[in-house]
Design an enzyme around this catalytic site. Structure first.
Site, PDB file in Angstrom:
ATOM      1  N   GLY A   1      -5.522 -13.709   7.308  1.00 46.73           N
ATOM      2  CA  GLY A   1      -4.798 -13.044   8.360  1.00 46.73           C
ATOM      3  C   GLY A   1      -5.744 -12.816   9.515  1.00 46.73           C
ATOM      4  O   GLY A   1      -5.523 -12.008  10.090  1.00 46.73           O
ATOM      5  N   GLY A   2      -6.565 -13.800   9.869  1.00 42.58           N
ATOM      6  CA  GLY A   2      -7.485 -13.469  10.958  1.00 42.58           C
ATOM      7  C   GLY A   2      -6.778 -13.959  12.291  1.00 42.58           C
ATOM      8  O   GLY A   2      -7.608 -14.216  13.413  1.00 42.58           O
TER       9      GLY A   2
ATOM     10  N   GLY B   1      -4.376  -8.812  15.302  1.00 43.15           N
ATOM     11  CA  GLY B   1      -4.726  -7.624  14.878  1.00 43.15           C
ATOM     12  C   GLY B   1      -6.230  -7.500  14.458  1.00 43.15           C
ATOM     13  O   GLY B   1      -7.099  -7.955  15.284  1.00 43.15           O
TER      14      GLY B   1
ATOM     15  N   TYR C   1      -5.589   5.323   1.384  1.00 40.04           N
ATOM     16  CA  TYR C   1      -4.899   5.771   0.156  1.00 40.04           C
ATOM     17  C   TYR C   1      -5.091   4.601  -0.827  1.00 40.04           C
ATOM     18  O   TYR C   1      -4.099   4.877  -1.827  1.00 40.04           O
ATOM     19  CB  TYR C   1      -3.246   5.927   0.769  1.00 40.04           C
ATOM     20  CG  TYR C   1      -2.565   4.691   1.490  1.00 40.04           C
ATOM     21  CD1 TYR C   1      -2.462   3.551   0.618  1.00 40.04           C
ATOM     22  CD2 TYR C   1      -2.089   4.505   2.712  1.00 40.04           C
ATOM     23  CE1 TYR C   1      -1.786   2.354   1.239  1.00 40.04           C
ATOM     24  CE2 TYR C   1      -1.606   3.743   3.419  1.00 40.04           C
ATOM     25  CZ  TYR C   1      -1.235   2.394   2.555  1.00 40.04           C
ATOM     26  OH  TYR C   1      -0.543   1.250   3.164  1.00 40.04           O
TER      27      TYR C   1
ATOM     28  N   LYS D   1      -3.401  -2.053  -2.799  1.00 39.52           N
ATOM     29  CA  LYS D   1      -4.643  -1.712  -2.153  1.00 39.52           C
ATOM     30  C   LYS D   1      -5.376  -1.052  -3.322  1.00 39.52           C
ATOM     31  O   LYS D   1      -6.760  -1.276  -3.364  1.00 39.52           O
ATOM     32  CB  LYS D   1      -4.391  -0.885  -1.013  1.00 39.52           C
ATOM     33  CG  LYS D   1      -3.982  -1.336   0.267  1.00 39.52           C
ATOM     34  CD  LYS D   1      -4.878  -2.468   0.777  1.00 39.52           C
ATOM     35  CE  LYS D   1      -4.142  -2.912   2.216  1.00 39.52           C
ATOM     36  NZ  LYS D   1      -4.966  -3.830   3.045  1.00 39.52           N
TER      37      LYS D   1
ATOM     38  N   GLY E   1      -8.976   4.033   8.619  1.00 38.95           N
ATOM     39  CA  GLY E   1      -7.705   4.965   8.918  1.00 38.95           C
ATOM     40  C   GLY E   1      -6.828   4.081   9.997  1.00 38.95           C
ATOM     41  O   GLY E   1      -7.140   2.923  10.362  1.00 38.95           O
TER      42      GLY E   1
ATOM     43  N   ARG F   1       5.717  -1.501  12.145  1.00 37.30           N
ATOM     44  CA  ARG F   1       6.136  -1.107  10.895  1.00 37.30           C
ATOM     45  C   ARG F   1       5.804   0.495  10.302  1.00 37.30           C
ATOM     46  O   ARG F   1       6.711   0.722   9.640  1.00 37.30           O
ATOM     47  CB  ARG F   1       5.318  -2.132   9.736  1.00 37.30           C
ATOM     48  CG  ARG F   1       5.808  -3.631  10.172  1.00 37.30           C
ATOM     49  CD  ARG F   1       5.161  -4.488   9.073  1.00 37.30           C
ATOM     50  NE  ARG F   1       5.922  -5.802   9.078  1.00 37.30           N
ATOM     51  CZ  ARG F   1       5.108  -6.921  10.128  1.00 37.30           C
ATOM     52  NH1 ARG F   1       4.107  -6.516  10.820  1.00 37.30           N
ATOM     53  NH2 ARG F   1       5.878  -8.108  10.149  1.00 37.30           N
TER      54      ARG F   1
END
Ligand code: HXC
Ligand code: NAP
Length: 285
Positions: A16-17, A20, A148, A163, A190, A200
């Site tokens: 996913g590089g 973001g 979380y 996660k 965070g 999203r």
């Protein structure tokens, strides 16, 4: 913050590089001398990220169109990468997430998110790990989790359970493969503004203000803060850190967990004055 050659000679894959946080981490790794591999599903996005990162840093970036849910595609990607030589570092960053009441989720929605976050991480880690162990190659894995993973969270249940699994894998394999030269750590960020996450998870602008207000530091994290922490954790300078999850959230989850944290927002100045101990008057004799 770091010596320019901190990551020189390291070959790093960031899943996913192309967008973001993954792209920002990759940029920092390149600036510090690493060569970079990135994967994602969208070819156009990958090509744009490759051009941008190479232009900005002068480094080498190779891109792979690969859905991490598809183990066969992951194996093919790894075979191609390994033709250049073994990777030294894997950053499991690819993720999927959205807000939804749990009773409204379909099984397909669970499968989509858990498939990316947990199974994707397992596929890529196993593909690298088996090669590293066979070759006796020292390496490190950095998993991008979230706060979380430890606490759980309503309204993002597929992501929360996935996660949590990734965090557990970080700790389990840190012990199992540590003695064979492979370190595992995680960063639990965070909120840090990215198009993918904020579109999203904070679809209404007012949610951003609420989130900032909730944070003890009154702001979001930055890409630079995350990228520097990630660079440290994949560098040899952090060689004795193994199996840890570093929380980078401005103290947000502690504020959520601590018994009286809400008083700071709840009580007025008059109320604080009223509960202050009264000064004793007179000598008391
Ligand atoms: C309910 C949803 C939904 C939503 C999709 N689905 N979006 N259900 N609410 N908002 C359901 C669909 O109806 C479908 O169910 C199933 O999920 C699969 O959806 P697809 O669109 O076909 O899946 P796919 O194209 O594979 O897309 C995966 C995705 C998407 C996860 C749904 O959002 C995505 O591509 N995300 C990648 C990027 C991303 O999410 N980045 C943010 C990470 S932020 P059926 O029943 O029809 O199969 C993050 C931050 C955490 O993790 C911490 C913040 C502090
Ligand atoms: P993002 O830009 O949406 O990043 C997610 C990346 O994963 C995208 O590049 C996406 O590319 C890729 N991806 C998704 N599904 C994939 C699949 N099946 N196979 C391969 N690649 C896939 O969001 P981000 O905010 O930077 O998130 C990066 C990481 O940080 C995630 O692990 C997230 O959970 C974590 N995180 C973010 C925040 C935050 O506030 N931003 C906070 C805590 C944790 P394609 O869509 O092209 O595949």
């Amino acid at each position: 913050m770091f010596e320019k050659n901190l990551l020189a000679g390291k070959r790093v894959l960031v899943t996913g590089g192309a967008t973001g946080l993954g792209k920002s981490m990759g940029k920092r790794f390149l600036e510090l001398g690493a060569s970079l591999y990135i994967c994602g599903r969208r070819e156009q996005v990958l090509a744009e990220a490759q051009a941008e990162l190479q232009k900005a840093t002068g480094g080498t970036v190779k891109v792979f169109s690969c859905d991490v849910r598809d183990n066969q595609r992951v194996e093919e990607m790894m075979n191609t990468i390994w033709q250049d030589g073994p990777l030294d570092t894997l950053v499991n960053n690819a993720a999927g997430n959205f807000i939804c009441r749990t009773e409204d989720l379909s099984i397909g929605a669970f499968e989509a998110v858990i498939g990316i976050v947990l199974m994707g991480t397992i596929h890529v880690t196993m593909a690298c790990g088996k090669r590293w162990l066979k070759e006796g190659h020292k390496a490190s894995v950095l998993n991008i989790t979230t706060t979380y993973a430890e606490s759980g969270s309503p309204y993002v249940l597929p992501s929360a359970v996935a996660k949590a699994g990734v965090l557990n894998m970080t700790r389990s394999l840190a012990v199992e493969w540590g003695k064979r030269g492979i370190r595992f750590n995680a960063i639990a960020p965070g909120p840090i503004p990215t198009e993918g996450a904020f579109s999203r998870l904070m679809p209404v602008k007012s949610m951003e203000e609420m989130a900032k207000k909730r944070n003890p530091l009154g702001r979001f994290g930055t890409h630079e803060e995350l990228a520097d922490l990630a660079a440290f954790l994949i560098s040899d300078q952090s060689g004795y850190i193994n199996g840890d999850q570093i929380v980078m959230d401005g103290g947000e989850w502690l504020k959520g967990a601590s018994e009286f944290s809400h008083l700071g927002d709840l009580l007025t100045e008059e109320q604080w004055q009223a509960i202050k101990p009264k000064k004793k008057t007179g000598s008391g004799s």
